[in-house]
Motif scaffolding. Structure first.
Motif, PDB file in Angstrom:
ATOM      1  N   LYS A   7     -40.001   0.314  42.846  1.00 33.40           N
ATOM      2  CA  LYS A   7     -39.494  -0.371  41.652  1.00 33.40           C
ATOM      3  C   LYS A   7     -39.347  -1.860  41.962  1.00 33.40           C
ATOM      4  O   LYS A   7     -38.754  -2.231  42.961  1.00 33.40           O
ATOM      5  CB  LYS A   7     -38.147   0.216  41.236  1.00 33.40           C
ATOM      6  CG  LYS A   7     -37.611  -0.370  39.930  1.00 33.40           C
ATOM      7  CD  LYS A   7     -36.322   0.290  39.499  1.00 33.40           C
ATOM      8  CE  LYS A   7     -35.152  -0.235  40.316  1.00 33.40           C
ATOM      9  NZ  LYS A   7     -33.850   0.213  39.781  1.00 33.40           N
ATOM     10  N   GLU A  10     -36.072  -4.462  36.996  1.00 33.37           N
ATOM     11  CA  GLU A  10     -35.068  -3.604  36.373  1.00 33.37           C
ATOM     12  C   GLU A  10     -35.497  -3.207  34.962  1.00 33.37           C
ATOM     13  O   GLU A  10     -36.383  -3.824  34.373  1.00 33.37           O
ATOM     14  CB  GLU A  10     -33.721  -4.335  36.341  1.00 33.37           C
ATOM     15  CG  GLU A  10     -33.128  -4.566  37.712  1.00 33.37           C
ATOM     16  CD  GLU A  10     -32.960  -3.294  38.520  1.00 33.37           C
ATOM     17  OE1 GLU A  10     -32.401  -2.315  37.974  1.00 33.37           O
ATOM     18  OE2 GLU A  10     -33.403  -3.250  39.676  1.00 33.37           O
ATOM     19  N   PRO A 282     -33.596   4.846  35.897  1.00 31.25           N
ATOM     20  CA  PRO A 282     -34.500   3.692  35.970  1.00 31.25           C
ATOM     21  C   PRO A 282     -35.574   3.623  34.880  1.00 31.25           C
ATOM     22  O   PRO A 282     -36.543   2.886  35.032  1.00 31.25           O
ATOM     23  CB  PRO A 282     -35.155   3.889  37.338  1.00 31.25           C
ATOM     24  CG  PRO A 282     -35.270   5.371  37.486  1.00 31.25           C
ATOM     25  CD  PRO A 282     -34.003   5.911  36.857  1.00 31.25           C
ATOM     26  N   SER A 285     -38.261   0.606  33.989  1.00 31.03           N
ATOM     27  CA  SER A 285     -38.519  -0.253  35.154  1.00 31.03           C
ATOM     28  C   SER A 285     -40.017  -0.518  35.306  1.00 31.03           C
ATOM     29  O   SER A 285     -40.857   0.208  34.771  1.00 31.03           O
ATOM     30  CB  SER A 285     -37.986   0.406  36.429  1.00 31.03           C
ATOM     31  OG  SER A 285     -36.601   0.640  36.352  1.00 31.03           O
TER      32      SER A 285
END
Length: 304
Positions: A7, A10, A282, A285
């Motif tokens: 990742k 964000e 997440p 992302s």
């Protein structure tokens, strides 16, 4: 080298349109619903963004510049100026035109890329009154070049998934709502596309989800983001075979492009839309996938 999925950005509401700028060694992409354009530099980890007035469907740098970009803004094709710094103001340098002016309710531009000659192909999608509820057959695909804006096909649900193969004289394209991948004969000199046929059907190949953004590798294989499928699939467009499925740890995978100094990093954008339930982090992302053992092709810039 083993497969690694990392990742790098964000969560966003609707990350889309990744474009690798080889000159700046930077990834550009958009957050459609928030109307923001983004820049990420892997070498430093720096991530910057700025906001425009309206939804932004794609971003493609203008050739010969480092601070001008062709974007799809609502239903307009415009060139904007942005210095790449966090929150700094953008300026519309030129409006190239508005599409789908007679379509009610409004469509919006969704995805766009430049072909090998720097002409940008971009399409629209049907009106969406709530996430996932989209009017079918309202959009069209357009080509933007030095001579103007040209409609290439109509009755599109969600315009997506653009890629070109010069060796095979092929243009690949996706209307997400069809759950199939299209192929057209492609004339690089004119930019025209003809002879539609379908080369891959997600349902027949037992792939859950909807085909979204697409890129192509140096072997001519397609890499397709699968929305609500938690994966990117690799397809041989000649045989129609599913070659590989790369798992992504969130459901709503939206688009892909190859980048990095050697074009061997796959950048993947995702979304966190409230479709069938809230999408918690997440989800949304942006990811960087390494160790695939393939290389992509350079993303082209807009030749205005």
């Amino acid at each position: 080298m083993s497969l690694t999925i990392k990742k790098i950005i964000e969560p966003l509401e609707l990350g889309e349109g990744p474009h690798w700028d080889d000159r700046q060694q930077a990834l550009y992409f958009v957050n459609i619903l928030k109307g923001t354009i983004h820049k990420y530099v892997p070498a430093t980890g720096e991530h910057t963004k700025t906001k425009l007035d309206g939804s932004v469907g794609f971003i493609v740098p203008v050739n010969g510049t480092t601070d001008q970009f062709l974007i799809g803004l609502e239903r307009k094709f415009v060139i904007v100026q942005w210095d790449g710094k966090e929150g700094s103001a953008t300026k519309i340098v030129r409006e190239l035109g508005t599409v789908d002016q007679n379509v009610v309710p409004n469509t919006r531009i969704n995805d766009g890329k430049a072909d090998p000659r720097g002409r940008v192909y971009a399409g629209t999608m049907g009106h969406e009154d709530r996430p996932g509820n989209i009017l079918p057959n309202q959009g069209s695909l357009y080509r933007v070049d030095k001579t103007g804006i040209h409609k290439l096909c109509s009755e599109i649900g969600i315009s997506n998934g653009l890629a070109w193969d010069l060796a095979r004289k092929a243009f690949y394209y996706t209307d997400t709502m069809e759950r199939r991948i299209r192929r057209y004969d492609y004339d690089v000199d004119t930019g025209n596309i003809t002879n539609l046929k379908y080369i891959f059907d997600l349902e027949k190949n037992k792939v859950d989800g909807m085909p979204d953004g697409t890129t192509i590798d140096s072997d001519g294989n397609l890499w397709v983001a699968v929305f609500n499928g938690s994966c990117v699939i690799k397809i041989d467009p000649t045989s129609g075979k599913l070659l590989q499925k790369v798992p992504i740890p969130v459901p709503q995978v939206t688009s892909v492009t190859f980048g990095g100094p050697n074009f061997d990093i796959l950048f993947v954008t995702t979304a966190s839309l409230n479709i069938g339930g809230a999408q918690e982090p997440p989800c949304g992302s942006t990811y960087m996938v390494t160790g695939l053992g393939v290389k992509g092709l350079p993303n082209m810039n807009f030749q205005c």
